[in-house]
Design a protein around this motif. Structure first.
Motif, PDB file in Angstrom:
ATOM      1  N   LEU A 238      17.933 -60.003  55.608  1.00 60.30           N
ATOM      2  CA  LEU A 238      17.702 -61.398  55.262  1.00 60.30           C
ATOM      3  C   LEU A 238      18.946 -62.227  55.537  1.00 60.30           C
ATOM      4  CD1 LEU A 238      15.795 -61.405  51.841  1.00 60.30           C
ATOM      5  CD2 LEU A 238      15.032 -62.466  53.956  1.00 60.30           C
ATOM      6  N   ALA A 239      18.754 -63.396  56.165  1.00 60.43           N
ATOM      7  CA  ALA A 239      19.864 -64.324  56.348  1.00 60.43           C
ATOM      8  C   ALA A 239      20.150 -65.052  55.037  1.00 60.43           C
ATOM      9  CB  ALA A 239      19.550 -65.320  57.453  1.00 60.43           C
TER      10      ALA A 239
ATOM     11  N   ALA B 255      15.858 -49.073  53.780  1.00 61.12           N
ATOM     12  CA  ALA B 255      17.154 -49.686  53.506  1.00 61.12           C
ATOM     13  C   ALA B 255      18.276 -48.757  53.964  1.00 61.12           C
ATOM     14  CB  ALA B 255      17.291 -49.982  52.021  1.00 61.12           C
ATOM     15  N   GLY B 256      19.393 -49.343  54.406  1.00 62.06           N
ATOM     16  CA  GLY B 256      20.548 -48.561  54.826  1.00 62.06           C
ATOM     17  C   GLY B 256      20.364 -47.808  56.122  1.00 62.06           C
TER      18      GLY B 256
ATOM     19  N   SER C 142      17.632 -58.353  62.582  1.00 62.74           N
ATOM     20  CA  SER C 142      17.849 -59.690  62.021  1.00 62.74           C
ATOM     21  C   SER C 142      16.820 -60.649  62.611  1.00 62.74           C
ATOM     22  CB  SER C 142      19.270 -60.180  62.326  1.00 62.74           C
ATOM     23  OG  SER C 142      19.483 -60.233  63.728  1.00 62.74           O
ATOM     24  N   PHE C 143      16.550 -61.733  61.902  1.00 64.17           N
ATOM     25  CA  PHE C 143      15.561 -62.696  62.379  1.00 64.17           C
ATOM     26  C   PHE C 143      15.987 -64.102  62.005  1.00 64.17           C
ATOM     27  CE2 PHE C 143      14.214 -61.555  58.103  1.00 64.17           C
ATOM     28  CZ  PHE C 143      13.867 -62.768  57.544  1.00 64.17           C
TER      29      PHE C 143
ATOM     30  N   LYS D   4      10.184 -61.891  55.837  1.00 64.38           N
ATOM     31  CA  LYS D   4      10.706 -60.520  55.894  1.00 64.38           C
ATOM     32  C   LYS D   4       9.582 -59.513  55.620  1.00 64.38           C
ATOM     33  CE  LYS D   4      14.155 -57.465  53.689  1.00 64.38           C
ATOM     34  NZ  LYS D   4      13.304 -56.525  52.966  1.00 64.38           N
ATOM     35  N   ALA D   5       8.767 -59.808  54.612  1.00 63.96           N
ATOM     36  CA  ALA D   5       7.646 -58.917  54.293  1.00 63.96           C
ATOM     37  C   ALA D   5       6.662 -58.840  55.457  1.00 63.96           C
ATOM     38  CB  ALA D   5       6.939 -59.404  53.024  1.00 63.96           C
ATOM     39  N   ALA D   6       6.405 -59.984  56.114  1.00 60.96           N
ATOM     40  CA  ALA D   6       5.488 -60.005  57.258  1.00 60.96           C
ATOM     41  C   ALA D   6       6.064 -59.195  58.423  1.00 60.96           C
ATOM     42  CB  ALA D   6       5.224 -61.443  57.689  1.00 60.96           C
ATOM     43  N   ILE D   7       7.373 -59.281  58.629  1.00 60.08           N
ATOM     44  CA  ILE D   7       8.008 -58.527  59.711  1.00 60.08           C
ATOM     45  C   ILE D   7       7.950 -57.028  59.425  1.00 60.08           C
ATOM     46  CG2 ILE D   7      10.231 -58.048  60.829  1.00 60.08           C
ATOM     47  CD1 ILE D   7      10.863 -61.035  60.531  1.00 60.08           C
TER      48      ILE D   7
END
Length: 203
Positions: free
Chosen positions: A50-51, A77-78, A84-85, A61-64
């Motif tokens: 997340l930016a 995660a990690g 990035s978007f 983010k959830a849609a991606i």
């Protein structure tokens, strides 16, 4: 006279209803481009970064992440791979009075009534039946929305892939259009494309 009135009514309906061949909301298309810089190990998991933590970005983010899963990629995660978007739009307010493609003037005289109808079939500078004003959206907006994605290998900081997709505004919900762009982009991760037309589906 009745026949002329019927023809004018049909032409008015066409003019008000929108340009011929316009896309419907269920059949929207986006233009997609992408560049592949290195081979992607699809066995690797991906972390979507997340930016900022705004509600719109969280929903995007959830849609991606859903789009990545649909494309056969795993999210965690990690991860070594980071995606990035960035979402942007080119919407501008249309405050001026918009011209119409169909107009009717009526004049009541002492002897009879006159009705003059004008239909603008084609114009390069104004709205017309066959050529609407470019990039025109509803409710006084004009423009498009764009979603950019980039995939990076954290091990060496190398950019593996980047892509972007852009769609014209055809609904007031620009966030829905942006989220819809996630599916075709995720499906093209690791691939190269240039100005490819892809279907998008609003959810």
């Amino acid at each position: 006279m009745k026949g002329l009135a019927a023809i004018l009514a049909i032409l008015a309906a066409v003019a008000v209803g929108g340009p011929l061949g316009a896309q419907t909301q269920d059949g929207m298309q986006a233009k997609l481009s992408a560049m592949a810089f290195a081979t992607i190990d699809r066995a690797q998991t991906i972390e979507v970064r997340l930016a900022d933590d705004s509600d719109d970005n969280k929903a995007l983010k959830a849609a991606i992440e859903q789009a990545l899963a649909k494309a056969g990629l795993r999210v965690a995660a990690g991860s070594r791979y980071a995606l990035s978007f960035d979402a942007s739009n080119s919407l501008t307010a249309n405050t001026g009075k918009r011209s119409t493609v169909f107009s009717v003037d009526g004049h009541k005289g002492s002897w009879d009534d006159e009705v003059e109808a004008r239909i603008k079939l084609f114009s390069t500078g104004e709205d017309s039946v066959f050529k609407p004003r470019p990039d025109e959206g509803p409710q006084g907006t004009a423009g498009s929305v764009r979603l950019d994605m980039a995939l990076i290998d954290r091990t060496g900081g190398k950019r593996l892939w980047q892509g972007w997709a852009q769609a014209p505004v055809q609904t007031s919900d620009t966030q829905a259009i942006t989220r819809a762009l996630a599916d075709p982009l995720a499906g093209h991760i690791g691939q190269a494309a240039r100005d490819k037309l892809v279907p998008i589906l609003l959810k």
